[in-house]
Design a protein around this motif. Structure first.
Motif, PDB file in Angstrom:
ATOM      1  N   LYS A   1       0.831  -1.193   0.000  1.00 18.60           N
ATOM      2  CA  LYS A   1       0.000   0.000   0.000  1.00 18.60           C
ATOM      3  C   LYS A   1       0.868   1.246   0.000  1.00 18.60           C
ATOM      4  O   LYS A   1       2.093   1.168   0.086  1.00 18.60           O
ATOM      5  CB  LYS A   1      -0.927  -0.001   1.222  1.00 18.60           C
ATOM      6  CG  LYS A   1      -0.212   0.018   2.574  1.00 18.60           C
ATOM      7  CD  LYS A   1      -1.201  -0.092   3.713  1.00 18.60           C
ATOM      8  CE  LYS A   1      -0.512   0.063   5.077  1.00 18.60           C
ATOM      9  NZ  LYS A   1       0.489  -0.975   5.333  1.00 18.60           N
ATOM     10  N   ARG A   2       0.210   2.385  -0.099  1.00 22.99           N
ATOM     11  CA  ARG A   2       0.886   3.670  -0.084  1.00 22.99           C
ATOM     12  C   ARG A   2       0.492   4.409   1.195  1.00 22.99           C
ATOM     13  O   ARG A   2      -0.695   4.602   1.464  1.00 22.99           O
ATOM     14  CB  ARG A   2       0.489   4.500  -1.306  1.00 22.99           C
ATOM     15  CG  ARG A   2       0.960   3.911  -2.630  1.00 22.99           C
ATOM     16  CD  ARG A   2       0.503   4.767  -3.806  1.00 22.99           C
ATOM     17  NE  ARG A   2       1.084   4.312  -5.051  1.00 22.99           N
ATOM     18  CZ  ARG A   2       0.930   4.923  -6.229  1.00 22.99           C
ATOM     19  NH1 ARG A   2       0.181   6.024  -6.293  1.00 22.99           N
ATOM     20  NH2 ARG A   2       1.499   4.447  -7.319  1.00 22.99           N
ATOM     21  N   VAL A   3       1.496   4.809   1.960  1.00 24.84           N
ATOM     22  CA  VAL A   3       1.265   5.482   3.232  1.00 24.84           C
ATOM     23  C   VAL A   3       2.091   6.764   3.241  1.00 24.84           C
ATOM     24  O   VAL A   3       3.251   6.768   2.818  1.00 24.84           O
ATOM     25  CB  VAL A   3       1.688   4.587   4.417  1.00 24.84           C
ATOM     26  CG1 VAL A   3       1.292   5.234   5.730  1.00 24.84           C
ATOM     27  CG2 VAL A   3       1.065   3.204   4.304  1.00 24.84           C
ATOM     28  N   ALA A   4       1.507   7.851   3.733  1.00 28.67           N
ATOM     29  CA  ALA A   4       2.213   9.134   3.735  1.00 28.67           C
ATOM     30  C   ALA A   4       2.017   9.851   5.065  1.00 28.67           C
ATOM     31  O   ALA A   4       0.943   9.798   5.668  1.00 28.67           O
ATOM     32  CB  ALA A   4       1.725  10.019   2.597  1.00 28.67           C
ATOM     33  N   LEU A   5       3.074  10.526   5.498  1.00 20.31           N
ATOM     34  CA  LEU A   5       3.019  11.450   6.626  1.00 20.31           C
ATOM     35  C   LEU A   5       3.456  12.815   6.112  1.00 20.31           C
ATOM     36  O   LEU A   5       4.539  12.955   5.533  1.00 20.31           O
ATOM     37  CB  LEU A   5       3.930  11.002   7.772  1.00 20.31           C
ATOM     38  CG  LEU A   5       4.111  12.025   8.908  1.00 20.31           C
ATOM     39  CD1 LEU A   5       2.773  12.352   9.571  1.00 20.31           C
ATOM     40  CD2 LEU A   5       5.108  11.505   9.952  1.00 20.31           C
TER      41      LEU A   5
ATOM     42  N   THR B   1       5.004   1.545  -0.103  1.00 21.52           N
ATOM     43  CA  THR B   1       5.595   2.813  -0.527  1.00 21.52           C
ATOM     44  C   THR B   1       5.305   3.837   0.559  1.00 21.52           C
ATOM     45  O   THR B   1       4.136   4.094   0.874  1.00 21.52           O
ATOM     46  CB  THR B   1       4.999   3.283  -1.867  1.00 21.52           C
ATOM     47  OG1 THR B   1       5.381   2.371  -2.904  1.00 21.52           O
ATOM     48  CG2 THR B   1       5.513   4.683  -2.229  1.00 21.52           C
ATOM     49  N   ALA B   2       6.350   4.401   1.150  1.00 25.84           N
ATOM     50  CA  ALA B   2       6.212   5.363   2.248  1.00 25.84           C
ATOM     51  C   ALA B   2       6.658   6.736   1.760  1.00 25.84           C
ATOM     52  O   ALA B   2       7.720   6.874   1.142  1.00 25.84           O
ATOM     53  CB  ALA B   2       7.031   4.926   3.451  1.00 25.84           C
ATOM     54  N   PHE B   3       5.850   7.751   2.040  1.00 30.22           N
ATOM     55  CA  PHE B   3       6.123   9.123   1.583  1.00 30.22           C
ATOM     56  C   PHE B   3       6.122  10.034   2.807  1.00 30.22           C
ATOM     57  O   PHE B   3       5.141  10.101   3.538  1.00 30.22           O
ATOM     58  CB  PHE B   3       5.029   9.560   0.608  1.00 30.22           C
ATOM     59  CG  PHE B   3       5.372  10.758  -0.238  1.00 30.22           C
ATOM     60  CD1 PHE B   3       5.565  12.010   0.330  1.00 30.22           C
ATOM     61  CD2 PHE B   3       5.480  10.645  -1.608  1.00 30.22           C
ATOM     62  CE1 PHE B   3       5.878  13.111  -0.434  1.00 30.22           C
ATOM     63  CE2 PHE B   3       5.796  11.749  -2.398  1.00 30.22           C
ATOM     64  CZ  PHE B   3       5.993  12.971  -1.823  1.00 30.22           C
TER      65      PHE B   3
END
Length: 498
Positions: free
Chosen positions: A28-32, A93-95
């Motif tokens: 998954k795609r995770v963002a902070l 995928t970490a942003f």
């Protein structure tokens, strides 16, 4: 203050699930996204929170499950990073996006929470202890085995600690290049080394976002463009906008990704004719209970190490976020721990003698793991924490840092039986260099300098048969130089005049 705390509590407690994944974990795609405007002791900012909100909306459009946090103090920043860390799983995928004050000290980048204290000359340690080390964020994402980690910093503003009538803390208001990145990491900076990032183009510029963020967010949503192309297009557009007001701002990026990363559809081509795969569902961010301070032995607060090679061997300096009463270490998984001893100075946080943060290793110390532990301010033993020691990697990183900090010393001129240009300095730190090119009275370096090979046993020594200078025509006015480093990155072109 209460509003800020309620914001963080809401963030940590109410991370809503978008779509729950099937039993098997789906990548998954995770963002902070973090924006800090309301600094208490250093100058406030105008657009960092707006930048964070814009990036949050942009990343949601691209299928990221986004956490947006605003005006975080040190404790809240730590809690939010821990929640982000818990949301990332192997293969994700970490942003991470940060807008706010950033500060560089001795080549390390620190993100400044809103309660960072005002600091003056000699108080670098105060800034370190009160801030977030950017390298720790990368380490945490690596520990979680994220497939791709993207870090974007719109933090290259003026030195926030400069005040009239005082000498500023030693460091830079911009950020240092992150050239030694692990595999799978991509970082973008809103401005290059020693450049400042524009919030606006003029007093009539009503755009709510900084020049970098307004451009970067737009480029991210362009279909069929990979991340490198996004960074290149952003760099070109921001540079052109800055030139309209006679300002130099050239965003930089550092790429250690193995694959092309497309955030908004693949590039058009033969593959576009293939049937589309079912859209992947997004796993939910796990709910977080009431906020609490992370335990002292969380990886977030684990020591990190800086390695420095000298004639006698290695100096290893530990950086520990917590106040400490004592530090001990050993090599490997067995054997007794050795105390580092104490310095003849009091730690203002504990009012006791400050533990020596450094140890010495012999020059021929093989690769291994250093186990470090420390006694915190309450007298509790924390650790041991493993720190990997790779001599060759550490040497290259140390010499690269020295070269970046001493760029004005790369070349020197001397008149002796003609005109000579010496590159002794470059030879001394050649283990970090793949190739040196120079240009004689030319801004384009087109001549390769011969350099001896790297000798790990005595890396700074110049062989007796090496010639560390070139004879130049007497009329030479300047020499340009460009370095290609061992990691493949290329330096700025530097010009040296007689």
């Amino acid at each position: 203050m209460m509003r800020s705390m309620r914001t963080v509590q809401a963030l940590l407690v109410a991370l809503l699930a978008m779509v729950v994944a099937p039993a098997a974990h789906a990548e998954k795609r995770v963002a902070l996204v973090v924006g800090n405007n309301d600094y208490r002791y250093v100058p406030k900012l105008q657009k960092a929170v707006n930048d964070a909100r814009t990036m949050g909306d942009t990343l949601k459009q691209l299928g990221f499950n986004v956490m947006v946090a605003e005006n975080l103090n040190r404790q809240q920043f730590s809690q939010t990073l821990l929640a982000f860390d818990n949301a990332v799983e192997p293969g994700d995928t970490a942003f991470f996006f940060y807008a706010g004050h950033g500060f560089e000290i001795a080549g390390q980048n620190f993100l400044l929470p809103t309660d960072v204290p005002a600091a003056t000359e000699g108080q670098e340690e105060l800034v370190r202890d009160a801030s977030i080390l950017a390298d720790r964020i990368i380490e945490r994402l690596q520990n979680k085995k994220a497939r791709t980690s993207i870090l974007v910093f719109d933090a290259c503003r003026n030195n926030p600690f400069e005040r009239s009538g005082t000498r500023a803390v030693a460091g830079g208001g911009g950020l240092a290049p992150m050239t030694q990145l692990p595999e799978g990491v991509f970082s973008v900076f809103s401005a290059g080394p020693r450049q400042t990032a524009l919030d606006r183009l003029s007093n009539d510029d009503a755009n709510p976002n900084s020049v970098f963020t307004r451009t970067f967010a737009k480029e991210l949503t362009q279909p069929g463009v990979n991340l490198v192309q996004v960074a290149q297009r952003t760099r070109r557009a921001v540079s052109e906008l800055a030139e309209t007001v006679r300002h130099k701002q050239i965003p930089v990026y550092f790429d250690q990704m193995v694959d092309d990363v497309f955030l908004n559809g693949m590039a058009k081509g033969p593959a576009a004719d293939k049937p589309a795969e079912p859209q992947q569902k997004l796993a939910a961010l796990p709910p977080v209970s009431a906020p609490k301070i992370p335990p002292a032995n969380e990886i977030l607060n684990a020591p990190i190490a800086m390695f420095s090679r000298h004639n006698g061997g290695w100096t290893v300096t530990f950086s520990i976020a917590d106040p400490t009463l004592g530090i001990s270490w050993r090599m490997g998984e067995s054997g007794d721990f050795r105390e580092t001893g104490f310095m003849d100075v009091l730690d203002p946080r504990t009012r006791k003698r400050m533990p020596n943060p450094s140890i010495q290793l012999p020059a021929d110390e093989p690769a291994g793991t250093i186990q470090v532990r420390y006694v915190d301010a309450s007298g509790e033993m924390q650790g041991p924490f493993p720190i990997r020691f790779e001599p060759e990697t550490a040497l290259v990183r140390d010499q690269r840092k020295i070269l970046d900090m001493t760029a004005t010393s790369w070349l020197s001129f001397r008149e002796f039986n003609g005109l000579l240009v010496y590159y002794t300095h470059l030879m001394s730190y050649r283990c970090a260099i793949r190739e040196v090119r120079i240009g004689i009275d030319s801004a384009v370096p087109d001549k390769v300098l011969n350099m001896p090979g790297c000798d790990m046993r005595d890396p700074s020594a110049i062989p007796s048969n090496a010639t560390p200078y070139l004879k130049l025509p007497p009329a030479t006015k300047f020499v340009s130089v460009e370095l290609t480093y061992r990691d493949g990155s290329v330096s700025e072109i530097k010009s040296f005049r007689r």
